[in-house]
Design a protein around this motif. Structure first.
Motif, mmCIF file in Angstrom:
data_model
loop_
_atom_site.group_PDB
_atom_site.id
_atom_site.type_symbol
_atom_site.label_atom_id
_atom_site.label_comp_id
_atom_site.label_asym_id
_atom_site.label_seq_id
_atom_site.Cartn_x
_atom_site.Cartn_y
_atom_site.Cartn_z
ATOM 1 N N GLN A 82 -155.273 -35.506 -26.440
ATOM 2 C CA GLN A 82 -156.109 -35.282 -25.265
ATOM 3 C C GLN A 82 -155.632 -36.237 -24.182
ATOM 4 O OE1 GLN A 82 -158.775 -33.144 -24.481
ATOM 5 N NE2 GLN A 82 -158.621 -34.060 -22.446
ATOM 6 N N MET A 83 -155.199 -35.687 -23.059
ATOM 7 C CA MET A 83 -154.660 -36.504 -21.969
ATOM 8 C C MET A 83 -155.561 -36.371 -20.751
ATOM 9 S SD MET A 83 -150.586 -35.663 -22.416
ATOM 10 C CE MET A 83 -150.757 -33.924 -22.027
ATOM 11 N N ASN A 84 -156.156 -37.476 -20.354
ATOM 12 C CA ASN A 84 -157.039 -37.508 -19.195
ATOM 13 C C ASN A 84 -156.418 -38.350 -18.083
ATOM 14 O OD1 ASN A 84 -159.002 -36.028 -20.629
ATOM 15 N ND2 ASN A 84 -159.876 -37.919 -21.462
ATOM 16 N N SER A 85 -156.926 -38.169 -16.892
ATOM 17 C CA SER A 85 -156.462 -38.952 -15.728
ATOM 18 C C SER A 85 -154.943 -38.966 -15.658
ATOM 19 C CB SER A 85 -157.003 -40.378 -15.808
ATOM 20 O OG SER A 85 -158.406 -40.383 -15.867
ATOM 21 N N LEU A 86 -154.355 -37.800 -15.739
ATOM 22 C CA LEU A 86 -152.898 -37.718 -15.778
ATOM 23 C C LEU A 86 -152.267 -38.225 -14.501
ATOM 24 C CD1 LEU A 86 -152.602 -34.345 -17.657
ATOM 25 C CD2 LEU A 86 -151.472 -36.469 -18.342
ATOM 26 N N LYS A 87 -151.111 -38.861 -14.662
ATOM 27 C CA LYS A 87 -150.345 -39.406 -13.551
ATOM 28 C C LYS A 87 -148.984 -38.710 -13.494
ATOM 29 C CE LYS A 87 -152.342 -43.981 -14.472
ATOM 30 N NZ LYS A 87 -152.027 -45.404 -14.769
ATOM 31 N N THR A 88 -148.351 -38.802 -12.356
ATOM 32 C CA THR A 88 -147.024 -38.187 -12.229
ATOM 33 C C THR A 88 -146.042 -38.805 -13.225
ATOM 34 O OG1 THR A 88 -146.494 -39.723 -10.435
ATOM 35 C CG2 THR A 88 -147.345 -37.553 -9.816
ATOM 36 N N ASP A 89 -146.245 -40.070 -13.560
ATOM 37 C CA ASP A 89 -145.368 -40.734 -14.540
ATOM 38 C C ASP A 89 -145.526 -40.179 -15.955
ATOM 39 O OD1 ASP A 89 -145.472 -44.133 -13.157
ATOM 40 O OD2 ASP A 89 -144.315 -42.348 -12.621
ATOM 41 N N ASP A 90 -146.561 -39.377 -16.174
ATOM 42 C CA ASP A 90 -146.744 -38.760 -17.498
ATOM 43 C C ASP A 90 -145.887 -37.507 -17.668
ATOM 44 O OD1 ASP A 90 -150.214 -39.574 -17.190
ATOM 45 O OD2 ASP A 90 -148.710 -40.621 -18.395
ATOM 46 N N THR A 91 -145.229 -37.097 -16.626
ATOM 47 C CA THR A 91 -144.366 -35.921 -16.698
ATOM 48 C C THR A 91 -143.238 -36.129 -17.699
ATOM 49 O OG1 THR A 91 -144.824 -35.240 -14.426
ATOM 50 C CG2 THR A 91 -142.742 -34.511 -15.367
ATOM 51 N N GLY A 92 -142.971 -35.098 -18.493
ATOM 52 C CA GLY A 92 -141.878 -35.166 -19.451
ATOM 53 C C GLY A 92 -142.011 -34.083 -20.494
ATOM 54 N N VAL A 93 -141.059 -34.075 -21.411
ATOM 55 C CA VAL A 93 -141.141 -33.198 -22.565
ATOM 56 C C VAL A 93 -141.807 -33.993 -23.686
ATOM 57 C CG1 VAL A 93 -139.864 -31.867 -24.272
ATOM 58 C CG2 VAL A 93 -139.088 -31.925 -21.888
ATOM 59 N N TYR A 94 -142.868 -33.440 -24.215
ATOM 60 C CA TYR A 94 -143.640 -34.109 -25.250
ATOM 61 C C TYR A 94 -143.265 -33.532 -26.616
ATOM 62 C CZ TYR A 94 -146.531 -36.621 -21.950
ATOM 63 O OH TYR A 94 -146.978 -37.491 -20.977
ATOM 64 N N TYR A 95 -143.017 -34.434 -27.549
ATOM 65 C CA TYR A 95 -142.620 -34.056 -28.902
ATOM 66 C C TYR A 95 -143.628 -34.598 -29.912
ATOM 67 C CZ TYR A 95 -137.975 -33.322 -26.851
ATOM 68 O OH TYR A 95 -136.915 -32.891 -26.077
ATOM 69 N N CYS A 96 -143.975 -33.779 -30.889
ATOM 70 C CA CYS A 96 -144.720 -34.322 -32.017
ATOM 71 C C CYS A 96 -143.732 -34.624 -33.147
ATOM 72 C CB CYS A 96 -145.828 -33.388 -32.473
ATOM 73 S SG CYS A 96 -145.325 -31.778 -33.086
#
Length: 125
Positions: A82-96
């Motif tokens: 769960q990702m809240n208060s997202l920032k531009t720096d959170d941009t990327g490819v997310y891997y589990c």
């Protein structure tokens, strides 16, 4: 063998929320430490969060602490971010990722045995 499939990514605006899911196949999910990493072009894969086998303990990177919450449902072989208060720096490819039979929640990518294909999260300003 463990197969991991991420879902829930997309394009959002700064300040918005988004929830990622990772569905795992195989009977070893509940015996694995699970983690989320992210990567942007030209940079190394970055640790985001990890959760122990029972789901009772989590660990977060300082950059997401207080904004992201990781959880898992062993009955469904699924984990969430769960990702809240997202920032531009959170941009990327997310891997589990899964670290089979681990006890420690490592923040090192090389410790993890299995990876999903990755899913794009883009946060616009």
């Amino acid at each position: 063998q463990v197969q991991l499939v991420e879902s829930g990514g997309g394009l959002v605006q700064a300040g918005d929320s988004l929830t990622l899911s990772c569905a795992a196949s195989g009977a070893t999910f509940s015996r694995s430490v699970m983690a989320w990493f992210r990567q942007v072009p030209g940079k190394e894969r970055e640790f985001v969060a990890a959760i122990n086998r029972s789901g009772s303990t989590t660990r977060y990177a300082d950059s997401v602490k207080g904004r992201f919450t990781m959880s898992r449902d062993n009955a469904k072989n699924t984990m969430y971010l769960q990702m809240n208060s997202l920032k531009t720096d959170d941009t990327g490819v997310y891997y589990c990722a899964a670290d089979l039979f681990a006890v420690e929640m490592s923040d090192l990518a090389r410790r993890y045995d299995y990876w999903g294909q990755g899913i794009q999260v883009t946060v616009s300003s």
